[in-house]
Design a protein around this motif. Structure first.
Motif, PDB file in Angstrom:
ATOM      1  N   LYS A  76      -6.858  16.330 -17.856  1.00  0.00           N
ATOM      2  CA  LYS A  76      -6.604  15.347 -18.915  1.00  0.00           C
ATOM      3  C   LYS A  76      -5.347  14.576 -18.551  1.00  0.00           C
ATOM      4  O   LYS A  76      -4.246  14.926 -18.969  1.00  0.00           O
ATOM      5  N   LYS A  77      -5.501  13.562 -17.719  1.00  0.00           N
ATOM      6  CA  LYS A  77      -4.358  12.801 -17.255  1.00  0.00           C
ATOM      7  C   LYS A  77      -3.898  11.825 -18.326  1.00  0.00           C
ATOM      8  O   LYS A  77      -4.703  11.189 -18.994  1.00  0.00           O
ATOM      9  N   ILE A  78      -2.581  11.717 -18.463  1.00  0.00           N
ATOM     10  CA  ILE A  78      -2.054  10.815 -19.485  1.00  0.00           C
ATOM     11  C   ILE A  78      -1.955   9.385 -18.978  1.00  0.00           C
ATOM     12  O   ILE A  78      -1.795   8.455 -19.761  1.00  0.00           O
ATOM     13  N   GLY A  79      -2.047   9.212 -17.659  1.00  0.00           N
ATOM     14  CA  GLY A  79      -1.965   7.881 -17.080  1.00  0.00           C
ATOM     15  C   GLY A  79      -2.024   7.955 -15.569  1.00  0.00           C
ATOM     16  O   GLY A  79      -2.015   9.046 -14.990  1.00  0.00           O
ATOM     17  N   THR A  80      -2.075   6.799 -14.940  1.00  0.00           N
ATOM     18  CA  THR A  80      -2.198   6.729 -13.491  1.00  0.00           C
ATOM     19  C   THR A  80      -1.088   5.866 -12.907  1.00  0.00           C
ATOM     20  O   THR A  80      -0.782   4.795 -13.440  1.00  0.00           O
ATOM     21  N   ILE A  81      -0.495   6.347 -11.820  1.00  0.00           N
ATOM     22  CA  ILE A  81       0.597   5.629 -11.159  1.00  0.00           C
ATOM     23  C   ILE A  81       0.269   5.433  -9.678  1.00  0.00           C
ATOM     24  O   ILE A  81      -0.143   6.375  -8.999  1.00  0.00           O
ATOM     25  N   VAL A  82       0.432   4.208  -9.182  1.00  0.00           N
ATOM     26  CA  VAL A  82       0.423   3.952  -7.739  1.00  0.00           C
ATOM     27  C   VAL A  82       1.886   3.867  -7.326  1.00  0.00           C
ATOM     28  O   VAL A  82       2.660   3.083  -7.882  1.00  0.00           O
ATOM     29  N   LEU A  83       2.259   4.689  -6.359  1.00  0.00           N
ATOM     30  CA  LEU A  83       3.663   4.853  -5.990  1.00  0.00           C
ATOM     31  C   LEU A  83       3.856   4.656  -4.492  1.00  0.00           C
ATOM     32  O   LEU A  83       2.993   5.043  -3.705  1.00  0.00           O
ATOM     33  N   GLY A  84       4.992   4.096  -4.109  1.00  0.00           N
ATOM     34  CA  GLY A  84       5.279   3.986  -2.689  1.00  0.00           C
ATOM     35  C   GLY A  84       6.669   3.435  -2.433  1.00  0.00           C
ATOM     36  O   GLY A  84       7.281   2.804  -3.295  1.00  0.00           O
ATOM     37  N   THR A  85       7.183   3.713  -1.221  1.00  0.00           N
ATOM     38  CA  THR A  85       8.422   3.092  -0.758  1.00  0.00           C
ATOM     39  C   THR A  85       8.047   1.764  -0.107  1.00  0.00           C
ATOM     40  O   THR A  85       7.139   1.713   0.724  1.00  0.00           O
ATOM     41  N   VAL A  86       8.728   0.697  -0.496  1.00  0.00           N
ATOM     42  CA  VAL A  86       8.358  -0.650  -0.040  1.00  0.00           C
ATOM     43  C   VAL A  86       8.632  -0.849   1.450  1.00  0.00           C
ATOM     44  O   VAL A  86       9.361  -0.076   2.065  1.00  0.00           O
ATOM     45  N   HIS A  87       8.051  -1.909   1.990  1.00  0.00           N
ATOM     46  CA  HIS A  87       8.155  -2.143   3.436  1.00  0.00           C
ATOM     47  C   HIS A  87       9.602  -2.357   3.871  1.00  0.00           C
ATOM     48  O   HIS A  87      10.418  -2.938   3.162  1.00  0.00           O
ATOM     49  N   GLY A  88       9.916  -1.818   5.040  1.00  0.00           N
ATOM     50  CA  GLY A  88      11.264  -1.910   5.581  1.00  0.00           C
ATOM     51  C   GLY A  88      12.159  -0.746   5.209  1.00  0.00           C
ATOM     52  O   GLY A  88      13.298  -0.665   5.656  1.00  0.00           O
ATOM     53  N   ASP A  89      11.648   0.181   4.404  1.00  0.00           N
ATOM     54  CA  ASP A  89      12.458   1.323   3.961  1.00  0.00           C
ATOM     55  C   ASP A  89      11.697   2.621   4.241  1.00  0.00           C
ATOM     56  O   ASP A  89      10.524   2.724   3.926  1.00  0.00           O
ATOM     57  N   LEU A  90      12.391   3.575   4.831  1.00  0.00           N
ATOM     58  CA  LEU A  90      11.753   4.834   5.234  1.00  0.00           C
ATOM     59  C   LEU A  90      12.175   6.022   4.367  1.00  0.00           C
ATOM     60  O   LEU A  90      11.857   7.162   4.678  1.00  0.00           O
ATOM     61  N   HIS A  91      12.911   5.763   3.295  1.00  0.00           N
ATOM     62  CA  HIS A  91      13.398   6.861   2.454  1.00  0.00           C
ATOM     63  C   HIS A  91      12.308   7.335   1.492  1.00  0.00           C
ATOM     64  O   HIS A  91      11.584   6.525   0.930  1.00  0.00           O
ATOM     65  N   ASP A  92      12.226   8.633   1.304  1.00  0.00           N
ATOM     66  CA  ASP A  92      11.193   9.140   0.392  1.00  0.00           C
ATOM     67  C   ASP A  92      11.641  10.288  -0.507  1.00  0.00           C
ATOM     68  O   ASP A  92      10.855  10.803  -1.286  1.00  0.00           O
ATOM     69  N   ILE A  93      12.916  10.666  -0.435  1.00  0.00           N
ATOM     70  CA  ILE A  93      13.371  11.811  -1.242  1.00  0.00           C
ATOM     71  C   ILE A  93      13.202  11.519  -2.728  1.00  0.00           C
ATOM     72  O   ILE A  93      12.568  12.270  -3.469  1.00  0.00           O
ATOM     73  N   GLY A  94      13.769  10.394  -3.187  1.00  0.00           N
ATOM     74  CA  GLY A  94      13.678  10.050  -4.597  1.00  0.00           C
ATOM     75  C   GLY A  94      12.240   9.858  -5.049  1.00  0.00           C
ATOM     76  O   GLY A  94      11.836  10.304  -6.127  1.00  0.00           O
ATOM     77  N   LYS A  95      11.463   9.212  -4.187  1.00  0.00           N
ATOM     78  CA  LYS A  95      10.044   8.970  -4.490  1.00  0.00           C
ATOM     79  C   LYS A  95       9.309  10.292  -4.662  1.00  0.00           C
ATOM     80  O   LYS A  95       8.518  10.457  -5.608  1.00  0.00           O
ATOM     81  N   ASN A  96       9.560  11.218  -3.780  1.00  0.00           N
ATOM     82  CA  ASN A  96       8.856  12.509  -3.838  1.00  0.00           C
ATOM     83  C   ASN A  96       9.244  13.321  -5.077  1.00  0.00           C
ATOM     84  O   ASN A  96       8.398  13.984  -5.684  1.00  0.00           O
ATOM     85  N   ILE A  97      10.524  13.254  -5.433  1.00  0.00           N
ATOM     86  CA  ILE A  97      10.969  13.963  -6.638  1.00  0.00           C
ATOM     87  C   ILE A  97      10.292  13.356  -7.866  1.00  0.00           C
ATOM     88  O   ILE A  97       9.789  14.075  -8.741  1.00  0.00           O
ATOM     89  N   PHE A  98      10.268  12.025  -7.912  1.00  0.00           N
ATOM     90  CA  PHE A  98       9.616  11.336  -9.035  1.00  0.00           C
ATOM     91  C   PHE A  98       8.134  11.704  -9.096  1.00  0.00           C
ATOM     92  O   PHE A  98       7.598  11.976 -10.176  1.00  0.00           O
ATOM     93  N   ARG A  99       7.473  11.723  -7.935  1.00  0.00           N
ATOM     94  CA  ARG A  99       6.042  12.062  -7.905  1.00  0.00           C
ATOM     95  C   ARG A  99       5.804  13.463  -8.463  1.00  0.00           C
ATOM     96  O   ARG A  99       4.915  13.666  -9.300  1.00  0.00           O
ATOM     97  N   ASN A 100       6.584  14.425  -8.005  1.00  0.00           N
ATOM     98  CA  ASN A 100       6.421  15.805  -8.484  1.00  0.00           C
ATOM     99  C   ASN A 100       6.596  15.896  -9.997  1.00  0.00           C
ATOM    100  O   ASN A 100       5.819  16.557 -10.694  1.00  0.00           O
ATOM    101  N   MET A 101       7.617  15.210 -10.491  1.00  0.00           N
ATOM    102  CA  MET A 101       7.897  15.279 -11.923  1.00  0.00           C
ATOM    103  C   MET A 101       6.836  14.537 -12.728  1.00  0.00           C
ATOM    104  O   MET A 101       6.443  14.984 -13.806  1.00  0.00           O
ATOM    105  N   ALA A 102       6.350  13.418 -12.200  1.00  0.00           N
ATOM    106  CA  ALA A 102       5.304  12.650 -12.893  1.00  0.00           C
ATOM    107  C   ALA A 102       4.001  13.452 -12.949  1.00  0.00           C
ATOM    108  O   ALA A 102       3.314  13.477 -13.980  1.00  0.00           O
ATOM    109  N   GLU A 103       3.682  14.122 -11.844  1.00  0.00           N
ATOM    110  CA  GLU A 103       2.462  14.941 -11.823  1.00  0.00           C
ATOM    111  C   GLU A 103       2.575  16.100 -12.806  1.00  0.00           C
ATOM    112  O   GLU A 103       1.618  16.431 -13.504  1.00  0.00           O
ATOM    113  N   ALA A 104       3.757  16.705 -12.865  1.00  0.00           N
ATOM    114  CA  ALA A 104       3.953  17.812 -13.806  1.00  0.00           C
ATOM    115  C   ALA A 104       3.844  17.333 -15.247  1.00  0.00           C
ATOM    116  O   ALA A 104       3.437  18.080 -16.133  1.00  0.00           O
ATOM    117  N   ALA A 105       4.181  16.060 -15.464  1.00  0.00           N
ATOM    118  CA  ALA A 105       4.107  15.491 -16.813  1.00  0.00           C
ATOM    119  C   ALA A 105       2.686  15.068 -17.183  1.00  0.00           C
ATOM    120  O   ALA A 105       2.428  14.681 -18.316  1.00  0.00           O
TER     121      ALA A 105
END
Length: 212
Positions: free
Chosen positions: A88-117
């Motif tokens: 029973k998903k409350i919503g759907t998110i398309v997520l990504g780090t934009v072009h030219g940037d290779l950082h993913d720590i914050g993105k991954n933390i957000f993804r984990n927390m969003a999935e848990a929510a």
């Protein structure tokens, strides 16, 4: 398990041994799907505590990364008993780090927390071109698009991505949140996003508000 508060506190304190012990005992007790969902919510509350401790300077980036990994372990343990409750998903998110940037720590933390929510999250990864976001939005019709970036040059990439959604006629169908160290209200207005955050827990709360 009646003591969900103990689970929340253990995760908030990053007590890996205690979190895993509680959850394994919980799963062994043959809980209902409703109880399992409460356990997921308790973990989410624990992640909120982690986010608050990070905001006050008690926790650092390394702690956030560890918390994200611990949350992943928790969800893996709970998956067999969450069953249809997790579907029973409350919503759907398309997520990504934009072009030219290779950082993913914050993105991954957000993804984990969003999935848990309770969100269904489609994580495109790092250094993603405008077209990747446009195509995924066309494919899955999300409620929200999350753009992540840490480098200053990522800000223009965010604007290009949002402009790309506009050109494809998709911008008015989704809410857009941007995240990363350099973002602020001025940047949010410049790139054309709906909201901004530098904190994963806060970002999830914003997204929850959009799908209520």
């Amino acid at each position: 398990m009646s003591d969900f508060k103990h689970l929340t506190e253990a995760l908030g304190n990053l007590d890996e041994e205690e979190v895993l012990r509680i959850l394994k005992d919980f799963v062994a007790s043959n809980p209902s799907q409703k109880e399992a969902q409460k356990a997921v919510e308790a973990c989410q509350d624990g992640m909120n505590i982690v986010g608050e401790k990070f905001e006050t300077g008690e926790y650092f980036v390394g702690d956030l990364i560890f918390a994200g990994e611990l949350l992943n372990q928790a969800i893996e343990i709970l998956k067999p008993v969450i069953g249809s409750a997790s579907e029973k998903k409350i919503g759907t998110i398309v997520l990504g780090t934009v072009h030219g940037d290779l950082h993913d720590i914050g993105k991954n933390i957000f993804r984990n927390m969003a999935e848990a929510a309770g969100f269904q999250v489609y994580d495109l990864g790092i250094d993603q071109p405008v077209e990747a976001f446009v195509e995924k939005v066309k494919e899955v019709h999300p409620d929200i698009v999350g753009l992540s970036g840490v480098l200053t040059l990522a800000l223009e990439a965010m604007k290009e991505t949002i402009d790309g959604l506009k050109e494809a006629g998709l911008r008015d169908k989704v809410k857009v949140i941007i995240g990363g160290n350099p973002v602020n209200q001025e940047v949010c207005e410049h790139v054309g996003a709906d909201a901004w955050t530098t904190n994963a827990a806060e970002g999830v709360k914003i997204c929850q508000g959009w799908v209520k």
